[in-house]
Design a protein around this motif. Structure first.
Motif, PDB file in Angstrom:
ATOM      1  N   LYS A  27       0.853  -1.187   0.000  1.00 49.07           N
ATOM      2  CA  LYS A  27       0.000   0.000   0.000  1.00 49.07           C
ATOM      3  C   LYS A  27       0.894   1.244   0.000  1.00 49.07           C
ATOM      4  CE  LYS A  27      -3.469   2.529   2.522  1.00 49.07           C
ATOM      5  NZ  LYS A  27      -4.192   2.700   3.766  1.00 49.07           N
ATOM      6  N   ALA A  28       0.629   2.128  -0.936  1.00 47.19           N
ATOM      7  CA  ALA A  28       1.448   3.336  -1.078  1.00 47.19           C
ATOM      8  C   ALA A  28       1.080   4.363  -0.008  1.00 47.19           C
ATOM      9  CB  ALA A  28       1.254   3.937  -2.459  1.00 47.19           C
ATOM     10  N   ASN A  29       2.085   4.892   0.651  1.00 48.93           N
ATOM     11  CA  ASN A  29       1.875   5.956   1.633  1.00 48.93           C
ATOM     12  C   ASN A  29       1.868   7.331   0.978  1.00 48.93           C
ATOM     13  OD1 ASN A  29       1.763   4.199   3.862  1.00 48.93           O
ATOM     14  ND2 ASN A  29       3.991   4.152   4.004  1.00 48.93           N
ATOM     15  N   TYR A  30       2.239   7.373  -0.301  1.00 42.06           N
ATOM     16  CA  TYR A  30       2.330   8.638  -1.024  1.00 42.06           C
ATOM     17  C   TYR A  30       1.766   8.484  -2.428  1.00 42.06           C
ATOM     18  CZ  TYR A  30       5.524  10.028   2.657  1.00 42.06           C
ATOM     19  OH  TYR A  30       6.075  10.330   3.879  1.00 42.06           O
ATOM     20  N   ILE A  31       1.361   9.613  -2.994  1.00 44.53           N
ATOM     21  CA  ILE A  31       0.984   9.723  -4.397  1.00 44.53           C
ATOM     22  C   ILE A  31       2.087  10.549  -5.050  1.00 44.53           C
ATOM     23  CG2 ILE A  31      -0.742  10.578  -6.034  1.00 44.53           C
ATOM     24  CD1 ILE A  31      -1.767   8.359  -4.265  1.00 44.53           C
ATOM     25  N   TYR A  32       2.460  10.169  -6.262  1.00 43.26           N
ATOM     26  CA  TYR A  32       3.591  10.804  -6.923  1.00 43.26           C
ATOM     27  C   TYR A  32       3.142  11.624  -8.129  1.00 43.26           C
ATOM     28  CZ  TYR A  32       6.297   7.832  -3.919  1.00 43.26           C
ATOM     29  OH  TYR A  32       6.840   7.254  -2.805  1.00 43.26           O
ATOM     30  N   MET A  33       3.887  12.692  -8.366  1.00 36.52           N
ATOM     31  CA  MET A  33       3.637  13.551  -9.523  1.00 36.52           C
ATOM     32  C   MET A  33       4.964  14.124  -9.969  1.00 36.52           C
ATOM     33  SD  MET A  33       1.970  16.884  -7.740  1.00 36.52           S
ATOM     34  CE  MET A  33       2.911  17.875  -6.583  1.00 36.52           C
ATOM     35  N   THR A  34       4.989  14.641 -11.163  1.00 38.75           N
ATOM     36  CA  THR A  34       6.185  15.257 -11.709  1.00 38.75           C
ATOM     37  C   THR A  34       5.796  16.492 -12.519  1.00 38.75           C
ATOM     38  OG1 THR A  34       8.114  14.917 -13.129  1.00 38.75           O
ATOM     39  CG2 THR A  34       6.113  13.723 -13.735  1.00 38.75           C
ATOM     40  N   ALA A  35       6.732  17.385 -12.670  1.00 38.72           N
ATOM     41  CA  ALA A  35       6.503  18.567 -13.499  1.00 38.72           C
ATOM     42  C   ALA A  35       7.200  18.431 -14.844  1.00 38.72           C
ATOM     43  CB  ALA A  35       6.964  19.831 -12.769  1.00 38.72           C
ATOM     44  N   THR A  36       7.679  17.208 -15.169  1.00 38.92           N
ATOM     45  CA  THR A  36       8.275  16.981 -16.488  1.00 38.92           C
ATOM     46  C   THR A  36       7.518  15.868 -17.201  1.00 38.92           C
ATOM     47  OG1 THR A  36       9.910  15.308 -15.829  1.00 38.92           O
ATOM     48  CG2 THR A  36      10.572  17.627 -15.653  1.00 38.92           C
ATOM     49  N   LEU A  37       7.282  16.076 -18.453  1.00 33.80           N
ATOM     50  CA  LEU A  37       6.572  15.076 -19.248  1.00 33.80           C
ATOM     51  C   LEU A  37       7.389  13.786 -19.360  1.00 33.80           C
ATOM     52  CD1 LEU A  37       3.914  14.687 -20.654  1.00 33.80           C
ATOM     53  CD2 LEU A  37       4.924  15.622 -22.725  1.00 33.80           C
ATOM     54  N   ASP A  38       8.712  13.891 -19.435  1.00 31.21           N
ATOM     55  CA  ASP A  38       9.537  12.694 -19.557  1.00 31.21           C
ATOM     56  C   ASP A  38       9.377  11.779 -18.340  1.00 31.21           C
ATOM     57  OD1 ASP A  38      11.554  11.196 -21.133  1.00 31.21           O
ATOM     58  OD2 ASP A  38      12.759  11.499 -19.328  1.00 31.21           O
ATOM     59  N   ALA A  39       9.409  12.334 -17.143  1.00 35.20           N
ATOM     60  CA  ALA A  39       9.230  11.512 -15.942  1.00 35.20           C
ATOM     61  C   ALA A  39       7.822  10.909 -15.906  1.00 35.20           C
ATOM     62  CB  ALA A  39       9.502  12.341 -14.691  1.00 35.20           C
ATOM     63  N   ALA A  40       6.826  11.656 -16.372  1.00 32.20           N
ATOM     64  CA  ALA A  40       5.458  11.126 -16.411  1.00 32.20           C
ATOM     65  C   ALA A  40       5.354   9.961 -17.393  1.00 32.20           C
ATOM     66  CB  ALA A  40       4.472  12.230 -16.797  1.00 32.20           C
ATOM     67  N   LYS A  41       6.101  10.026 -18.496  1.00 29.80           N
ATOM     68  CA  LYS A  41       6.117   8.912 -19.450  1.00 29.80           C
ATOM     69  C   LYS A  41       6.606   7.646 -18.764  1.00 29.80           C
ATOM     70  CE  LYS A  41       7.249  11.774 -23.462  1.00 29.80           C
ATOM     71  NZ  LYS A  41       8.269  12.005 -24.513  1.00 29.80           N
ATOM     72  N   TRP A  42       7.691   7.758 -17.973  1.00 31.03           N
ATOM     73  CA  TRP A  42       8.200   6.591 -17.258  1.00 31.03           C
ATOM     74  C   TRP A  42       7.128   6.048 -16.323  1.00 31.03           C
ATOM     75  CZ3 TRP A  42      11.786   4.000 -19.279  1.00 31.03           C
ATOM     76  CH2 TRP A  42      12.894   4.586 -19.886  1.00 31.03           C
ATOM     77  N   GLY A  43       6.422   6.930 -15.630  1.00 31.31           N
ATOM     78  CA  GLY A  43       5.352   6.474 -14.741  1.00 31.31           C
ATOM     79  C   GLY A  43       4.302   5.676 -15.479  1.00 31.31           C
ATOM     80  N   ALA A  44       3.899   6.152 -16.640  1.00 34.01           N
ATOM     81  CA  ALA A  44       2.881   5.462 -17.436  1.00 34.01           C
ATOM     82  C   ALA A  44       3.410   4.141 -17.987  1.00 34.01           C
ATOM     83  CB  ALA A  44       2.417   6.363 -18.582  1.00 34.01           C
ATOM     84  N   GLU A  45       4.638   4.153 -18.469  1.00 33.98           N
ATOM     85  CA  GLU A  45       5.195   2.964 -19.113  1.00 33.98           C
ATOM     86  C   GLU A  45       5.565   1.859 -18.124  1.00 33.98           C
ATOM     87  OE1 GLU A  45       7.213   5.088 -22.997  1.00 33.98           O
ATOM     88  OE2 GLU A  45       8.275   5.157 -21.090  1.00 33.98           O
ATOM     89  N   LEU A  46       5.929   2.225 -16.906  1.00 37.94           N
ATOM     90  CA  LEU A  46       6.380   1.234 -15.927  1.00 37.94           C
ATOM     91  C   LEU A  46       5.293   0.818 -14.941  1.00 37.94           C
ATOM     92  CD1 LEU A  46       9.895   2.757 -15.163  1.00 37.94           C
ATOM     93  CD2 LEU A  46       9.356   0.842 -16.687  1.00 37.94           C
ATOM     94  N   ALA A  47       4.158   1.478 -14.979  1.00 35.39           N
ATOM     95  CA  ALA A  47       3.071   1.146 -14.053  1.00 35.39           C
ATOM     96  C   ALA A  47       2.543  -0.261 -14.321  1.00 35.39           C
ATOM     97  CB  ALA A  47       1.934   2.161 -14.196  1.00 35.39           C
ATOM     98  N   VAL A  48       2.066  -0.909 -13.261  1.00 32.77           N
ATOM     99  CA  VAL A  48       1.440  -2.216 -13.422  1.00 32.77           C
ATOM    100  C   VAL A  48      -0.008  -2.013 -13.851  1.00 32.77           C
ATOM    101  CG1 VAL A  48       2.936  -3.364 -11.751  1.00 32.77           C
ATOM    102  CG2 VAL A  48       0.777  -2.366 -10.989  1.00 32.77           C
ATOM    103  N   GLY A  49      -0.584  -3.036 -14.417  1.00 33.80           N
ATOM    104  CA  GLY A  49      -1.988  -2.966 -14.807  1.00 33.80           C
ATOM    105  C   GLY A  49      -2.178  -3.244 -16.275  1.00 33.80           C
ATOM    106  N   ASP A  50      -3.429  -3.423 -16.636  1.00 36.72           N
ATOM    107  CA  ASP A  50      -3.779  -3.747 -18.014  1.00 36.72           C
ATOM    108  C   ASP A  50      -4.345  -2.558 -18.783  1.00 36.72           C
ATOM    109  OD1 ASP A  50      -3.054  -6.433 -17.614  1.00 36.72           O
ATOM    110  OD2 ASP A  50      -5.027  -6.891 -16.786  1.00 36.72           O
ATOM    111  N   GLY A  51      -4.553  -1.443 -18.112  1.00 40.55           N
ATOM    112  CA  GLY A  51      -5.124  -0.273 -18.769  1.00 40.55           C
ATOM    113  C   GLY A  51      -4.129   0.371 -19.713  1.00 40.55           C
ATOM    114  N   PRO A  52      -4.599   1.317 -20.486  1.00 40.23           N
ATOM    115  CA  PRO A  52      -3.710   2.015 -21.421  1.00 40.23           C
ATOM    116  C   PRO A  52      -2.730   2.923 -20.671  1.00 40.23           C
ATOM    117  CG  PRO A  52      -5.862   3.053 -21.389  1.00 40.23           C
ATOM    118  CD  PRO A  52      -5.968   1.818 -20.535  1.00 40.23           C
TER     119      PRO A  52
END
Length: 140
Positions: A41-66
């Motif tokens: 269980k995550a104790n924090y929610i993460y965000m970034t102010a760079t699109l590149d870091a957000a891409k990594w978040g989307a690409e490395l996240a678990v799950g079956d969604g887009p």
């Protein structure tokens, strides 16, 4: 906001990369399991102010969604993400942050290009090495 003072760390805009399907107005909270490490269980929610870091978040996240990148608004204070701001990365070059307060989805990035297959493989290999070494994301 910085815990040390009341000045904002960053003005944004802020992004959250994920495979979760979200709508404008949804709140991201800490009640879910982490996308990384052992999935605690995550104790924090993460965000970034760079699109590149957000891409990594989307690409490395678990799950079956887009793979999706959402524009988010912090609903409270936030701090530098210690997973990316240790001695290896002095300062905060990825402008990555974490919060225990909700993040409100205010939009979605519709047109973005992901990392190359080679870059993704390199990152997956790196994360696997960390896992084998027992290195987890900082969650406290």
């Amino acid at each position: 906001m910085n815990k040390k003072d009341s000045l904002p760390l960053d003005e944004g805009p802020f992004y959250h990369g994920t495979k979760a399907i979200l709508e404008t107005g949804d709140l991201l909270t800490t009640q879910y399991n982490s996308n990384y490490g052992s999935g605690k269980k995550a104790n924090y929610i993460y965000m970034t102010a760079t699109l590149d870091a957000a891409k990594w978040g989307a690409e490395l996240a678990v799950g079956d969604g887009p793979e999706s990148i959402y524009i988010v608004e912090p609903m409270g204070s936030f701090e530098d993400d210690p997973n990316l701001t240790d001695k290896k990365f002095p300062g905060n070059p990825t402008r990555s942050y974490r919060t225990q307060q909700p993040l409100k989805v205010v939009g979605k990035v519709l047109d973005w290009q992901g990392h190359s297959a080679q870059e993704l493989q390199h990152m997956h290999d790196h994360l696997e090495k960390l896992k084998q070494q027992g290195i987890e994301a900082i969650n406290d």
